[in-house]
Design a protein around this motif. Structure first.
Motif, mmCIF file in Angstrom:
data_model
loop_
_atom_site.group_PDB
_atom_site.id
_atom_site.type_symbol
_atom_site.label_atom_id
_atom_site.label_comp_id
_atom_site.label_asym_id
_atom_site.label_seq_id
_atom_site.Cartn_x
_atom_site.Cartn_y
_atom_site.Cartn_z
ATOM 1 N N GLU A 1 0.408 4.038 -2.814
ATOM 2 C CA GLU A 1 0.044 5.422 -2.537
ATOM 3 C C GLU A 1 1.113 6.429 -2.935
ATOM 4 O O GLU A 1 0.853 7.632 -2.947
ATOM 5 C CB GLU A 1 -0.287 5.581 -1.045
ATOM 6 C CG GLU A 1 -1.705 5.109 -0.749
ATOM 7 C CD GLU A 1 -1.878 4.656 0.685
ATOM 8 O OE1 GLU A 1 -1.100 5.118 1.544
ATOM 9 O OE2 GLU A 1 -2.789 3.843 0.935
ATOM 10 N N SER A 2 2.302 5.939 -3.217
ATOM 11 C CA SER A 2 3.349 6.855 -3.645
ATOM 12 C C SER A 2 3.279 7.130 -5.138
ATOM 13 O O SER A 2 4.079 7.915 -5.659
ATOM 14 C CB SER A 2 4.726 6.279 -3.315
ATOM 15 O OG SER A 2 4.804 5.940 -1.971
ATOM 16 N N ASP B 1 1.362 8.761 -7.138
ATOM 17 C CA ASP B 1 1.203 10.158 -7.558
ATOM 18 C C ASP B 1 2.516 10.909 -7.461
ATOM 19 O O ASP B 1 2.953 11.559 -8.416
ATOM 20 C CB ASP B 1 0.147 10.858 -6.685
ATOM 21 C CG ASP B 1 -1.256 10.546 -7.186
ATOM 22 O OD1 ASP B 1 -1.390 10.207 -8.390
ATOM 23 O OD2 ASP B 1 -2.200 10.644 -6.383
ATOM 24 N N ASP C 1 0.813 -1.207 0.000
ATOM 25 C CA ASP C 1 0.000 0.000 0.000
ATOM 26 C C ASP C 1 0.849 1.261 0.000
ATOM 27 O O ASP C 1 0.506 2.243 -0.657
ATOM 28 C CB ASP C 1 -0.949 -0.019 1.203
ATOM 29 C CG ASP C 1 -2.016 -1.096 1.028
ATOM 30 O OD1 ASP C 1 -2.317 -1.443 -0.130
ATOM 31 O OD2 ASP C 1 -2.522 -1.599 2.041
ATOM 32 N N GLY D 1 -0.174 0.903 -8.800
ATOM 33 C CA GLY D 1 -0.683 2.276 -8.799
ATOM 34 C C GLY D 1 -0.424 2.972 -10.124
ATOM 35 O O GLY D 1 -1.285 3.683 -10.655
#
Lengths: 337, 337
Positions: free
Chosen positions: A231-232, A234, A227, A258
């Motif tokens: 989430e990194s 971006d 996770d 991601g």
DNA sequence: AGTGCGTGGGGAAACGGTTTCCCTTGATGT
DNA sequence: ACATCAAGGGAAACCGTTTCCCCACGCACT
């Protein structure tokens, strides 16, 4: 009356009285002492077999001053790396008739010294796995639990056998690989701040920067979980770098996921490297370029170093460095024109 | 002279003489016996602190008849399921001051009984994890290692606490899910023949067939590894089924990879289910529909059952069944028109 | 035949604690 | 002042094994 005599188990005395000899003789027979008369030995063995006698390991340990057990202290058993080390250690130790006792410190560094001490008192030696404690504390603790093997940590003043994975070397090579592919803007997605292996990677990257002054390298806070990597994405996508070094495979997979969700293609738009070469690293889409750490060898070697100390009193014990092996796969490619 | 007196450690006698009391009194103080005069207790504690005295666990175990340790026998530590159970067990036991001793039978069923017996003699109880031994052998062994908890195995004649994952139920539900999506031709990619959990899945599928006689179900030999799944992709692609039940997630991921390499789309062309809900199952492309087994709860509950037996002599111990929870994700979809 | 020597096995101490039993000591009551 | 009692601590037994020490026995040699 100490102990419980309700569930009275068969002891050496029972065998002795059945065979009509003293318990000293039974002990001699059980331990293969050849000075016992063959007839008597046979009688004892027959009695032991009939009574299903097996020596009590606790009594034995007390008399012998050894437990045939080693302890391992790990920060967190859910970490696959420690699981692999544990497995290698356990299997290797079992081959020599030793068992492994687990102590999980749950990442609480203040618990480590206590757990290690306790483990040492129960066992013939201790393997300390990537301890989180301070250097000072480690130096002080190390001599008190003498047959000791360190993993991913070293001591300065006290000579202790130590196995360390050269994370710095590994990440340098990964970075050099990216440069070779034409990347000039790199980013490192960091691991947990308190992680010693993260610090080692950072040191390796310092050397890398010194060696390649014309390559830009920035740091993005990350983590060691899927996770965290996810989430990194971006931050990674907007940082302008074309080559991303991720702390480990798990986070890299999260990042990969991601990025793909944002329509960013790997390796066409962005090159990505992991670290650890975990089993699934070769099966992601695309397969992950990563640095392979021979962790089960690590557990195996940890036992060998331990055995050296237990068997011989010779504590000649250099540090073994394990250089990771770079696995080039599909997640890295030439920089976009 | 038993033991080694060269590395003489500080014992209860040292504390006693330093505090000017008998070793009996020291023992009383160390164990919180309140019948000791406060002044003397303080003196003893001070001496113990100064000498850094810690009671020797082996001596203590011998006197008390307990070791504060439980053993776990697993067929193979490299199996993530057993790692998770071990972790849950270890953490739960640690909360109550117990440690875990590992015994890895390396899938050799003949070793299991020996390892378990030995572990029992060293420990206060044993957790037997998915033993490969025969039913008869298990029935005979069970009473000899009384504080015993079984995982994924039950006994008939001997009452033993037992935790079993209901694999049959899980795979039935997965199959029913595929039927609901319109699939009428299913295939089960089997696990290892000798695996008890594979047998349970097969039994579950028998019930399924009885319940849905109009659904065609065929069996394709597979395995429990990524590569086994990968290499089955030809057989799967040509079998004519539209819904594939795979033994576990690892093999399902292998199959997924093999299918994608052959240009077969999931779930458009073929629906796919795994089993276990391992951490990465939700991150594959597409995410894997699977059956989640609460394995770390299993370890946790194993300890609770063990504790019940150790603390109370009451062996009231039913079998706990764990129905897997079905996770619907992207790898299953409506059958192709 | 008596002595010397080697050998095999029994008794007891040791390992390091816990716990029971019993005696001493101090306090209290009459 | 003496009897009774409670509390507290020391001595010893115990947990189950190994090993040291020594005795007894048998054999050979003088």
């Amino acid at each position: 009356m100490p102990g419980r005599r309700n569930t009275r188990r068969v002891g050496i005395a029972d065998v002795a009285s059945m065979a009509g000899v003293s318990h000293a003789t039974v002990s001699r027979v059980m331990n293969g002492n050849t000075t016992v008369d063959a007839d008597i030995a046979a009688r004892v063995r027959a009695a032991a077999l009939e009574l299903k006698y097996k020596p009590n390991p606790v009594g034995r340990s007390l008399a012998l001053g050894k437990t045939d057990t080693i302890g391992i202290v790990v920060p967190d058993l859910s970490n696959p790396t420690f699981q692999a080390i544990l497995r290698g250690l356990s299997i290797a130790a079992a081959r020599d008739g030793y068992r492994v006792l687990i102590a999980d410190s749950s990442e609480v560094s203040s618990e480590e010294a206590i757990l290690a001490g306790e483990a040492r008192r129960r066992c013939d030696g201790v393997v300390l796995c990537a301890p989180r404690m301070s250097d000072a504390e480690l130096e002080e603790l190390a001599p008190t639990l003498y047959p000791l093997v360190l993993i991913n940590r070293t001591t300065e003043s006290v000579p202790t056998p130590s196995l360390v994975v050269d994370y710095g070397q590994g990440i340098q090579e990964l970075a050099a690989h990216l440069v070779e592919l034409g990347h000039r803007k790199l980013a490192y997605l960091t691991g947990p701040d308190r992680s010693a292996s993260n610090v080692q990677r950072l040191r390796g990257l310092e050397k890398f920067t010194a060696e390649f002054p014309n390559v830009e390298l920035q740091f993005i806070p990350g983590g060691n979980t899927f996770d965290a990597g996810f989430e990194s994405s971006d931050a990674v996508a907007s940082c302008g770098a074309t080559g991303i070094l991720v702390f480990n495979d798990v986070a890299a997979m999260g990042l990969l996921s991601g990025l793909s969700q944002r329509g960013i293609r790997v390796p066409e738009d962005l090159s990505l490297t992991g670290f650890d070469d975990m089993p699934f690293a070769r099966y992601t889409m695309p397969p992950l370029t990563t640095a392979a750490v021979p962790i089960s060898d690590l557990g195996d070697l940890a036992w060998r170093r331990m055995r050296e100390q237990i068997q011989t009193k010779d504590a000649a014990s250099p540090t073994n460095y394990f250089p990771p092996r770079i696995e080039l796969r599909g997640s890295t490619g030439p920089v976009k024109a």
